[in-house]
Scaffold this active site. Structure first.
Site, mmCIF file in Angstrom:
data_model
loop_
_atom_site.group_PDB
_atom_site.id
_atom_site.type_symbol
_atom_site.label_atom_id
_atom_site.label_comp_id
_atom_site.label_asym_id
_atom_site.label_seq_id
_atom_site.Cartn_x
_atom_site.Cartn_y
_atom_site.Cartn_z
ATOM 1 N N CYS A 2 7.109 -43.325 5.005
ATOM 2 C CA CYS A 2 8.061 -43.080 3.932
ATOM 3 C C CYS A 2 9.239 -42.266 4.441
ATOM 4 C CB CYS A 2 7.449 -42.340 2.757
ATOM 5 S SG CYS A 2 6.085 -43.152 1.981
ATOM 6 N N ARG A 27 10.120 -45.221 10.882
ATOM 7 C CA ARG A 27 8.900 -44.541 10.442
ATOM 8 C C ARG A 27 7.913 -45.514 9.785
ATOM 9 N NH1 ARG A 27 9.664 -38.894 9.872
ATOM 10 N NH2 ARG A 27 8.016 -38.877 8.331
ATOM 11 N N TRP A 75 6.073 -46.449 1.886
ATOM 12 C CA TRP A 75 4.896 -47.011 2.545
ATOM 13 C C TRP A 75 3.802 -46.924 1.484
ATOM 14 C CZ3 TRP A 75 3.628 -48.467 7.688
ATOM 15 C CH2 TRP A 75 2.253 -48.556 7.962
ATOM 16 N N ASN A 101 7.464 -38.397 -0.764
ATOM 17 C CA ASN A 101 6.606 -38.700 0.394
ATOM 18 C C ASN A 101 5.313 -37.921 0.208
ATOM 19 O OD1 ASN A 101 8.717 -40.095 1.446
ATOM 20 N ND2 ASN A 101 9.066 -38.747 3.198
ATOM 21 N N GLY A 102 4.181 -38.539 0.536
ATOM 22 C CA GLY A 102 2.900 -37.834 0.427
ATOM 23 C C GLY A 102 2.046 -38.422 -0.677
ATOM 24 N N GLU A 481 -4.895 -44.917 27.022
ATOM 25 C CA GLU A 481 -3.503 -45.020 26.568
ATOM 26 C C GLU A 481 -2.944 -46.425 26.836
ATOM 27 O OE1 GLU A 481 -1.766 -43.501 24.627
ATOM 28 O OE2 GLU A 481 0.317 -43.977 25.060
ATOM 29 N N LYS A 485 -1.493 -48.876 23.920
ATOM 30 C CA LYS A 485 -0.119 -49.413 23.960
ATOM 31 C C LYS A 485 -0.152 -50.917 23.741
ATOM 32 C CE LYS A 485 2.075 -46.803 23.458
ATOM 33 N NZ LYS A 485 1.568 -45.495 23.289
ATOM 34 N N GLU A 488 -1.332 -51.894 20.063
ATOM 35 C CA GLU A 488 -0.475 -51.572 18.916
ATOM 36 C C GLU A 488 0.791 -52.419 18.850
ATOM 37 O OE1 GLU A 488 0.746 -47.428 18.521
ATOM 38 O OE2 GLU A 488 1.073 -47.246 20.652
ATOM 39 N N HIS A 504 -23.729 -50.717 31.428
ATOM 40 C CA HIS A 504 -24.559 -50.315 30.287
ATOM 41 C C HIS A 504 -24.254 -51.137 29.041
ATOM 42 C CE1 HIS A 504 -26.162 -47.084 32.687
ATOM 43 N NE2 HIS A 504 -24.927 -46.834 33.087
ATOM 44 N N LYS A 604 5.406 -44.292 12.317
ATOM 45 C CA LYS A 604 5.654 -43.381 13.427
ATOM 46 C C LYS A 604 4.916 -42.063 13.232
ATOM 47 C CE LYS A 604 7.564 -41.911 17.200
ATOM 48 N NZ LYS A 604 6.900 -42.350 18.436
HETATM 49 C C1 AGP Z 1 1.065 -43.938 19.702
HETATM 50 O O1 AGP Z 1 1.800 -44.924 20.288
HETATM 51 C C2 AGP Z 1 0.902 -43.974 18.270
HETATM 52 N N1 AGP Z 1 1.934 -44.527 17.562
HETATM 53 C C3 AGP Z 1 0.018 -42.933 17.616
HETATM 54 O O2 AGP Z 1 -1.257 -43.104 18.154
HETATM 55 C C4 AGP Z 1 0.422 -41.453 17.693
HETATM 56 O O3 AGP Z 1 0.283 -40.995 19.004
HETATM 57 C C5 AGP Z 1 -0.466 -40.647 16.730
HETATM 58 O O4 AGP Z 1 -0.258 -41.100 15.426
HETATM 59 C C6 AGP Z 1 -0.234 -39.165 16.815
HETATM 60 O O5 AGP Z 1 1.062 -38.819 16.431
HETATM 61 P P1 AGP Z 1 1.655 -37.400 16.753
HETATM 62 O O6 AGP Z 1 1.689 -37.245 18.239
HETATM 63 O O7 AGP Z 1 3.028 -37.446 16.150
HETATM 64 O O8 AGP Z 1 0.777 -36.374 16.121
#
Ligand code: AGP
Length: 609
Positions: A2, A27, A75, A101-102, A481, A485, A488, A504, A604
Site C-alpha cells: 500500500c 511497493r 494491497w 495502510n495497515g 538467497e 531470487k 520470486e 537424506h 517490497k
Molecule cells: C527479497 O528479495 C524479498 N523481497 C524479501 O524476502 C525481503 O528480503 C523480506 O521481505 C525482508 O524485508 P526487509 O529486509 O525490508 O525487512
C-alpha cells in the site's frame, strides 16, 4: 505494501498525487484512488488495476481540479481488489475521506456498533470503519473526532484524512506503519515513503507512533496521542532523485545489481580508517561486547539469508554462538534472551512488521538491539538501541540485491569490530579481511563485467521447472538467497539444500535433466562439494557450478556450465558469489517474460503479518 500520498498547497493536487503514487508502485498494489476537494465537495476516483487505469479515468488529473487531496495504492487485505474496496474510503455523507495502510484489528466490532446506529456500509474494508467512525464523532472539530477514533481502533495504521468541512487541511496519523511529512514552500505533503516526496522537497518529518499531524499550506503541526502539540525535528534527505529513477536501465533490479560496487564503497570505505574498523555513533561499550554470550540474528526473507551467512562468519571470527531466527517464528516462540544476549535485527525497509514485532519483544525481554537497516529514519532504525545503516540508497525492485550485499558488508565490519575487542582474530587475519573488504567493490565489478556468460547460461536453462541449489557452510547460506531470487522473480520452483543433506532424502528428486546449481566457492569444503556434484551428475542432473578462480580447472571437467568469481577471503565469498546468482535469476525472468520489478503477489515492504 500500500502507498499513501497527500498534498495541500497551491498547485493542482491530482497530478502530484498520481506522480507520488507512481513512485510507490514498486511497493506492490492491486488498485488505486484519489480524493480531491474541488472547491465545493470531495471528488473521489478509484479503480482496480494498474495506476494507469486510474490516471486514464481522471485524464491524468485534469478531470478533478483542486489543490488539496489524498491518494492511495491498495494491497487488498479486507475485501477483494475492486473499485469499491479501493481507497479513499468515504463516510456516509461523502464529506470525510480516508486512505489507510495497515490493518484495523477490531474493525468488525466497530462496524457492528456503527451498523447498529444505522450507518450503512458500502465496502468490505476495515478502512471504511475509520471514515464512518470519524464522521460519527465529528461535531465541528475534525482533530478531536480523529483523536476519539484513535482511542477506539486497534492495529497498525497510517492514515491520511481529508474533510470537506475543513478543506484547507489534511490530517495524518501513524501507528506501526510508516508515514512521513514533507515540508515545501506554501505547500506540504504526506507520504508513506520518502520516494513519493523527493521530487518536491528534501525536508521531512518522520512521525512517531501514536502521533497526529495537521497539514495546511502554511505549515505542519504535530500532536501526541493526547492531542498535545509536539515539536518535531526536520530531517534532510540527501540522496539524489536519480537514485529512485531507472536511469536508462530496463529494470530497477538490473540497475540495482549494477549499483552494488558503488553501494559497497559507500557502506564500507568510510568505516575503515587507518587499518581499523570505525563504526559511527556506536553505542555498545567494549565491556558490553566482552560480556556477550550469544547473538540472535532476527530477520525475514533475504535479510534472514544475510543472517544465515552471518551465523557461519560471525561464529568463525567471534567464537560466540549465533542463532538465526525468522522474525515471524521468533516472536511466537518465547525466545530465551538472557543477560549477555545481543539481538541483531536486519531489514532493508526497516518496516517489516514481523521483524519490528520481534525487535520489540527482544527489547521487552531486556536485550540490547542492534539493527542493520537501509531506510534512514525507518521504524526499526528508530526503535533499535544501535543502528548501522547500509547506505545502499533507495532500493525499488521488490527482489533485493544491493541491500543484501551491503547488509553482508556491514555484518562483516561488525564481526571485525567485535573480534578486535574480543581478541578472537589473529592480527594478520584481521588485516587480511579488512584489505579484502576494501578490494570487494573492484572484484564485484569484475564479476559484473562477465554478465554475458551468465546470460548465456540463463538462455540454456530458463525452461527448467525445478532447480536445486546445493552448497555447504557459507555456500549453503548463499544458495538460500540464490534460490529465493530465482523463485520470486521467475516463478520457477527452486530449493536450496545443504549439500550434505542430499543423501537424506532430496537426492530422490534428481533425475535426467534436473538443474542443480552447485555452489563450491568455499575452499575448505571444495572437495566435498565436488563429491556432491559427481553424485547428482551420476543421477542425470545438469550442473551449473559456481566456484572461485582457484578451483576453475578442477570444476571445469565436471560441470555442464561454470561461473567463476575472483578469489577472496572465505568470509567475503558470499558477497561476490551472490552477484552471478542475482544475474542468473534476472536473465531467466527476462527470458520468461516476467514482471521483474513487481513480481506477482509480492510487495517490497511487508507491513502486515
Ligand atoms: C527479497 O528479495 C524479498 N523481497 C524479501 O524476502 C525481503 O528480503 C523480506 O521481505 C525482508 O524485508 P526487509 O529486509 O525490508 O525487512
Amino acid at each position: 505494501m500500500c502507498g499513501i500520498v497527500g498534498y495541500v498547497g497551491a498547485q493542482q493536487a491530482a497530478p502530484i498525487l498520481l506522480d507520488g503514487l507512481t513512485r510507490l508502485e514498486y511497493r506492490g498494489y492491486d488498485s488505486a484512488g484519489v480524493a480531491i476537494y474541488d472547491g465545493a465537495e470531495l471528488k473521489v476516483a478509484k479503480a482496480k488495476g494498474r495506476l494507469q487505469v486510474l490516471s486514464d479515468l481522471i485524464q491524468g488529473g485534469a478531470a478533478i481540479p483542486g489543490t488539496v487531496g489524498i491518494g492511495h495504492t491498495r494491497w487488498a487485505t479486507h475485501g477483494a481488489p475492486s473499485d469499491v474496496n479501493s481507497h479513499p474510503q468515504v463516510s456516509r455523507s461523502g464529506r470525510i475521506a480516508v486512505v489507510h495502510n495497515g490493518i484495523i484489528e477490531n474493525y468488525a466490532a466497530l462496524k457492528q456498533f456503527l451498523v447498529d446506529q444505522g450507518v450503512p456500509f458500502a465496502s468490505e474494508t476495515d478502512t471504511e470503519v475509520v471514515a464512518q467512525l470519524i464522521e460519527y464523532f465529528y461535531h465541528g472539530d475534525l482533530l478531536q473526532a480523529v483523536g476519539r477514533v484513535l482511542h477506539r481502533i486497534q492495529g497498525a495504521y497510517a492514515l491520511g484524512i481529508l474533510c470537506a468541512d475543513c478543506p484547507d487541511q489534511l490530517i495524518a496519523v501513524r501507528r506501526d506503519s510508516p508515514l512521513i511529512l514533507g515540508i515545501g514552500a506554501g505547500e506540504n505533503f504526506l507520504a508513506s515513503d520518502v520516494t513519493a516526496l523527493i521530487r518536491h522537497t528534501r525536508e521531512v518529518i518522520y512521525m512517531e507512533d501514536g502521533e497526529l499531524a495537521v497539514l495546511t499550506r502554511e505549515g505542519i503541526q504535530c500532536y501526541n496521542h493526547f492531542l498535545q502539540p509536539v515539536d518535531k525535528e526536520i530531517s534532510h534527505v540527501d540522496w539524489e532523485i536519480d537514485a529512485a529513477e531507472k536511469g536508462g536501465y530496463e529494470h530497477f533490479m538490473f540497475k540495482e545489481i549494477m549499483e552494488q560496487p558503488q553501494a559497497l564503497r559507500r557502506a564500507v570505505f568510510p568505516r575503515i580508517r587507518d587499518g581499523e574498523v570505525y563504526l559511527e555513533d556506536f553505542g555498545l561499550s567494549d565491556a558490553y561486547i566482552r560480556s556477550l554470550r550469544k547473538i540472535y540474528i532476527v530477520a525475514c526473507g533475504s535479510s534472514y539469508h544475510v543472517g544465515m551467512v552471518g551465523k557461519y562468519s560471525l561464529e568463525r571470527v567471534l567464537r560466540i554462538p549465533v542463532e538465526v531466527s525468522l522474525a515471524s517464528e521468533f516472536r511466537y516462540r518465547d525466545p530465551i534472551v538472557g543477560e549477555g544476549t545481543l539481538v541483531l535485527v536486519i531489514s532493508q525497509s526497516g518496516e517489516t512488521l514481523d521483524t519490528m514485532a520481534a525487535l520489540r519483544q527482544a527489547k521487552k525481554l531486556g536485550a540490547q538491539v542492534l539493527s542493520i537497516v537501509n531506510v534512514v529514519g525507518s521504524s526499526i532504525a528508530r526503535e533499535s538501541d544501535v543502528v548501522l545503516y547500509t547506505w545502499a540508497g533507495p532500493e525499488i525492485a521488490v527482489a533485493t540485491t544491493k541491500a543484501y550485499t551491503t547488509q553482508l558488508a556491514v555484518l562483516d565490519l561488525l564481526g571485525l569490530y567485535f573480534a578486535r575487542r574480543l581478541g578472537t582474530l589473529e592480527e594478520e587475519e584481521y588485516h587480511a579481511i579488512l584489505q579484502e573488504l576494501l578490494l570487494l567493490p573492484a572484484k564485484m565489478e569484475q564479476v559484473l563485467e562477465h554478465r554475458e556468460d551468465i546470460q548465456y547460461y540463463a538462455s540454456q536453462y530458463f525452461n527448467h521447472d525445478s532447480v536445486f541449489y546445493i552448497g555447504r557452510n557459507l555456500d549453503y547460506a548463499l544458495g538460500l538467497e540464490g534460490s529465493l531470487k530465482l523463485k520470486e522473480i521467475s516463478y520457477i520452483h527452486s530449493e536450496a539444500y545443504a549439500a550434505g543433506e542430499l543423501k537424506h532424502g532430496t537426492i530422490s528428486l534428481i533425475e535426467d535433466g534436473t538443474l542443480v546449481v552447485a555452489l563450491a566457492t568455499y575452499d575448505a569444503l571444495f572437495d566435498k562439494a565436488m563429491n556432491n556434484v559427481v553424485e547428482v551428475k551420476s543421477r542425470g542432473a545438469d550442473v551449473l557450478a559456481l566456484t572461485t578462480q582457484a578451483h576453475r580447472e578442477a570444476m571445469e571437467t565436471l560441470a555442464s556450465g561454470l561461473i567463476t568469481i575472483p578469489d577472496t577471503h572465505p568470509m567475503l565469498l558470499p558477497s561476490l558469489g551472490v552477484v552471478p546468482l542475482q544475474l542468473y535469476a534476472y536473465y531467466v525472468a527476462l527470458m520468461r517474460g516476467c514482471d521483474i520489478d513487481k513480481p506477482r503477489n509480492l510487495a517490497k515492504s511487508v507491513t502486515v503479518e
